[in-house]
Design an enzyme around this catalytic site. Structure first.
Site, mmCIF file in Angstrom:
data_model
loop_
_atom_site.group_PDB
_atom_site.id
_atom_site.type_symbol
_atom_site.label_atom_id
_atom_site.label_comp_id
_atom_site.label_asym_id
_atom_site.label_seq_id
_atom_site.Cartn_x
_atom_site.Cartn_y
_atom_site.Cartn_z
ATOM 1 N N ARG A 88 0.820 -1.212 0.000
ATOM 2 C CA ARG A 88 0.000 0.000 0.000
ATOM 3 C C ARG A 88 0.848 1.252 0.000
ATOM 4 O O ARG A 88 0.518 2.248 -0.616
ATOM 5 C CB ARG A 88 -0.896 -0.032 1.244
ATOM 6 C CG ARG A 88 -1.577 1.267 1.573
ATOM 7 C CD ARG A 88 -2.836 1.037 2.364
ATOM 8 N NE ARG A 88 -3.750 0.170 1.643
ATOM 9 C CZ ARG A 88 -4.688 -0.593 2.218
ATOM 10 N NH1 ARG A 88 -4.828 -0.600 3.524
ATOM 11 N NH2 ARG A 88 -5.471 -1.338 1.493
ATOM 12 N N TYR A 89 1.951 1.217 0.746
ATOM 13 C CA TYR A 89 2.802 2.395 0.888
ATOM 14 C C TYR A 89 4.015 2.247 -0.029
ATOM 15 O O TYR A 89 4.400 1.128 -0.375
ATOM 16 C CB TYR A 89 3.263 2.535 2.340
ATOM 17 C CG TYR A 89 2.128 2.695 3.324
ATOM 18 C CD1 TYR A 89 1.494 3.928 3.483
ATOM 19 C CD2 TYR A 89 1.672 1.628 4.079
ATOM 20 C CE1 TYR A 89 0.456 4.087 4.376
ATOM 21 C CE2 TYR A 89 0.630 1.770 4.987
ATOM 22 C CZ TYR A 89 0.028 3.007 5.133
ATOM 23 O OH TYR A 89 -0.995 3.153 6.009
ATOM 24 N N ARG A 131 7.235 0.076 1.783
ATOM 25 C CA ARG A 131 7.127 -1.066 2.706
ATOM 26 C C ARG A 131 5.931 -1.947 2.374
ATOM 27 O O ARG A 131 4.969 -1.485 1.778
ATOM 28 C CB ARG A 131 7.041 -0.586 4.161
ATOM 29 C CG ARG A 131 5.934 0.422 4.438
ATOM 30 C CD ARG A 131 6.352 1.291 5.627
ATOM 31 N NE ARG A 131 5.287 2.159 6.105
ATOM 32 C CZ ARG A 131 4.971 3.320 5.528
ATOM 33 N NH1 ARG A 131 5.565 3.711 4.407
ATOM 34 N NH2 ARG A 131 4.020 4.075 6.042
ATOM 35 N N CYS A 178 -3.613 -17.675 15.300
ATOM 36 C CA CYS A 178 -3.199 -16.800 16.389
ATOM 37 C C CYS A 178 -3.322 -17.604 17.676
ATOM 38 O O CYS A 178 -4.041 -18.601 17.719
ATOM 39 C CB CYS A 178 -4.106 -15.580 16.476
ATOM 40 S SG CYS A 178 -4.159 -14.644 14.941
ATOM 41 N N CYS A 200 -8.875 -12.540 18.625
ATOM 42 C CA CYS A 200 -9.452 -11.340 19.219
ATOM 43 C C CYS A 200 -10.786 -11.085 18.524
ATOM 44 O O CYS A 200 -10.843 -11.100 17.289
ATOM 45 C CB CYS A 200 -8.514 -10.162 19.012
ATOM 46 S SG CYS A 200 -6.800 -10.582 19.379
ATOM 47 N N CYS A 212 -10.842 -8.334 15.717
ATOM 48 C CA CYS A 212 -9.747 -8.365 14.731
ATOM 49 C C CYS A 212 -10.144 -7.750 13.385
ATOM 50 O O CYS A 212 -11.220 -8.018 12.861
ATOM 51 C CB CYS A 212 -9.313 -9.798 14.506
ATOM 52 S SG CYS A 212 -8.012 -9.951 13.276
ATOM 53 N N ARG A 264 -8.780 -8.516 10.636
ATOM 54 C CA ARG A 264 -8.799 -9.589 9.639
ATOM 55 C C ARG A 264 -9.709 -10.724 10.100
ATOM 56 O O ARG A 264 -9.424 -11.894 9.896
ATOM 57 C CB ARG A 264 -7.372 -10.081 9.372
ATOM 58 C CG ARG A 264 -6.478 -8.914 9.006
ATOM 59 C CD ARG A 264 -5.326 -9.256 8.090
ATOM 60 N NE ARG A 264 -4.574 -8.024 7.862
ATOM 61 C CZ ARG A 264 -3.505 -7.662 8.589
ATOM 62 N NH1 ARG A 264 -3.025 -8.448 9.534
ATOM 63 N NH2 ARG A 264 -2.910 -6.507 8.355
ATOM 64 N N ASP A 278 -11.356 -0.289 13.084
ATOM 65 C CA ASP A 278 -11.727 -0.353 11.668
ATOM 66 C C ASP A 278 -13.191 -0.783 11.568
ATOM 67 O O ASP A 278 -13.756 -1.342 12.510
ATOM 68 C CB ASP A 278 -10.836 -1.370 10.946
ATOM 69 C CG ASP A 278 -9.387 -0.906 10.889
ATOM 70 O OD1 ASP A 278 -9.155 0.312 10.766
ATOM 71 O OD2 ASP A 278 -8.488 -1.761 10.980
ATOM 72 N N ASP A 301 -7.179 4.182 10.267
ATOM 73 C CA ASP A 301 -6.797 3.570 9.000
ATOM 74 C C ASP A 301 -7.968 3.834 8.058
ATOM 75 O O ASP A 301 -9.078 3.360 8.296
ATOM 76 C CB ASP A 301 -6.538 2.069 9.200
ATOM 77 C CG ASP A 301 -5.365 1.571 8.364
ATOM 78 O OD1 ASP A 301 -5.124 2.153 7.286
ATOM 79 O OD2 ASP A 301 -4.704 0.603 8.779
ATOM 80 N N LYS A 350 -2.957 4.795 6.882
ATOM 81 C CA LYS A 350 -3.052 5.294 8.253
ATOM 82 C C LYS A 350 -2.987 6.816 8.292
ATOM 83 O O LYS A 350 -2.098 7.411 7.696
ATOM 84 C CB LYS A 350 -1.919 4.702 9.081
ATOM 85 C CG LYS A 350 -2.006 3.187 9.215
ATOM 86 C CD LYS A 350 -0.843 2.652 10.030
ATOM 87 C CE LYS A 350 -0.907 1.166 10.196
ATOM 88 N NZ LYS A 350 -0.609 0.431 8.950
HETATM 89 C C1 LIG Z 1 0.142 -0.564 8.876
HETATM 90 C C2 LIG Z 1 0.657 -0.986 7.611
HETATM 91 C C3 LIG Z 1 2.028 -0.882 7.312
HETATM 92 C C4 LIG Z 1 3.036 -0.323 8.279
HETATM 93 O O1 LIG Z 1 2.767 1.033 8.569
HETATM 94 P P1 LIG Z 1 3.715 1.893 9.491
HETATM 95 O O2 LIG Z 1 2.963 3.165 9.661
HETATM 96 O O3 LIG Z 1 5.004 2.053 8.778
HETATM 97 O O4 LIG Z 1 3.894 1.159 10.778
HETATM 98 C C5 LIG Z 1 2.439 -1.286 6.064
HETATM 99 N N1 LIG Z 1 1.570 -1.764 5.158
HETATM 100 C C6 LIG Z 1 0.259 -1.872 5.417
HETATM 101 C C7 LIG Z 1 -0.652 -2.377 4.360
HETATM 102 C C8 LIG Z 1 -0.245 -1.490 6.662
HETATM 103 O O5 LIG Z 1 -1.551 -1.609 6.911
HETATM 104 S S1 SF4 Z 2 -5.828 -8.956 16.230
HETATM 105 FE FE1 SF4 Z 2 -6.391 -10.584 14.750
HETATM 106 S S2 SF4 Z 2 -4.477 -11.188 13.778
HETATM 107 FE FE2 SF4 Z 2 -3.962 -10.077 15.649
HETATM 108 S S3 SF4 Z 2 -3.741 -11.664 17.236
HETATM 109 FE FE3 SF4 Z 2 -5.838 -10.916 17.335
HETATM 110 S S4 SF4 Z 2 -6.996 -12.312 16.021
HETATM 111 FE FE4 SF4 Z 2 -4.845 -12.575 15.501
#
Ligand SMILES: *Cc1c(COP(=O)(O)O)cnc(C)c1O
Ligand code: SF4
Length: 369
Positions: free
Chosen positions: A91-92, A95, A104, A108, A111, A113, A272, A309, A316
């Protein structure tokens, strides 16, 4: 020596009936939830629950409210849309997020995801890992790789090393990061052997995931201490959760306790818009109030950045209480953490005609006047 993490995991709570071992509740509504969103709670984390509906309970025990969410999206951040290779989110500019596991130590309930966790969304084979690594190798703009999931520390040491070794061999990958909730939900997983392996792949950062001061136990302290002793800088990512940590004093206690176990608060996330998590959501003002109660009032090291986000995949975005009251050509009017007002004079705008020596001295001359 504390109990081995694998034997703790074997005793995990995955069926609603197991909750009855400690709490007399009606499990019928929970059964319906578990059919849609699986339950998995490490024995260690389950034992942190003191009573029904306490902050630990609410994070891990399924709630019927999960099935009554009026809003919410399966993939609110559109991670699938930014995914060039299965499990990889790019996305960025510099990175990538590399999901390497579906499981996990505890699921959670809030979560992001939720759509994937506990479900074989991607069958992570070496083939998938190699395709992810290949993409990173072919994109020299990627200087930071963040292993996530699920939880990377649910993989065997050998598999984690396989990934780190391959990534380290890519010249343009400068830093490696691992995001894990294991130090919170299964701290016994952090062993001296794991840390001896990890430290071979520096610079390596680990972001942990604590939500409530009651999670900072002796075991968690030991786990974070081992990672820190391996030279790994530790950050914490918390999610702001209604009825769990949406209170300025609870959050202050959490961030101060994190510093005591050598973890630096990094992000505080606004929830989110995940389907099935409406009941955890707070209004955005709540997070700003929490920051107001930290900034200036406790160590700057303890203050996380408050993040939304952006829904739909904008990335973010940091939020902060307003400290700049006004800003014009001559001055900036500011308030401090106590609400007192201060004026900071601006230097004149640079113009081509101003000799460079004068540019430096002007603001001081102006202050004397
Ligand atoms: C959060 C995230 C990152 C890392 O973001 P930082 O602000 O550098 O910690 C990188 N890629 C994705 C898709 C993310 O959601
Ligand atoms: S937030 Fe989601 S991915 Fe992270 S530990 Fe909890 S269940 Fe697993």
């Amino acid at each position: 020596m504390s109990e081995d993490w694998k034997s703790i995991l074997k005793k995990s709570i995955t069926r609603p009936e197991q909750i009855l071992e400690r709490f007399k509740i009606d499990i019928e509504p929970i059964k319906a939830v578990v059919e849609k969103y699986p339950m998995f709670i490490s024995r260690y984390y389950f034992d942190l629950i003191e009573e029904v509906d306490d902050p630990i309970w609410r994070q891990c025990i399924p709630s019927p409210l999960e099935l009554q969410d009026p809003y919410g999206y399966e993939d609110p951040l559109n991670e699938e849309g930014d995914s060039p290779v299965p499990g990889l989110v790019h996305r960025y500019p510099d990175r990538v997020l590399m999901c390497v596991s579906n499981s996990c130590a505890t699921y959670c309930r809030f979560c992001t995801r939720k759509r994937k966790v506990g479900k074989p969304a991607i069958n992570f084979t070496d083939e998938i890992y190699l395709a992810q690594i290949q993409y990173i190798r072919e994109n020299p703009s990627i200087r930071d790789v963040l292993l996530s999931g699920g939880d990377p520390f649910m993989l065997p040491d050998e598999k984690i090393e396989f990934l780190l070794k391959k990534l380290r061999a890519i010249p343009h990958v400068e830093i490696l990061r691992i995001g894990s909730r294991v130090p919170c939900t299964l701290p016994q997983r952090i062993t001296p052997k794991l840390c001896r392996m990890l430290k071979k792949y520096h610079p390596l950062y680990v972001n942990v995931h604590f939500e409530h001061p009651r999670e900072i136990t002796e075991e968690a302290e030991r786990a974070c201490g081992l990672l820190a002793d391996a030279g790994i800088p530790l950050g914490n990512q918390s999610v702001l959760l209604r009825g769990i940590n949406d209170d300025p004093e609870v959050m202050k206690s959490l961030v101060q306790k994190l510093l005591k176990i050598r973890v630096r608060p990094y992000y505080l996330f606004q929830m989110d818009l995940v389907k099935g998590t409406y009941h955890f959501r707070t209004r955005v003002e709540v997070g700003l109030k929490i920051l107001e109660n930290l900034i200036g009032k406790t160590s700057g090291l303890a203050v996380p950045r408050f993040i939304i986000d952006a829904p739909g995949g904008g990335g973010k975005i940091p939020l902060q209480p307003e400290y700049v009251l006004s800003m014009d050509d001559e001055k900036v009017v500011l308030r401090n953490y106590e609400g007192n007002i201060y004026v900071y004079p601006q230097i004149p705008r640079e113009s081509e005609e101003t000799p460079s020596t004068l540019r430096f001295h002007r603001p001081y001359a102006q202050l004397k006047r």
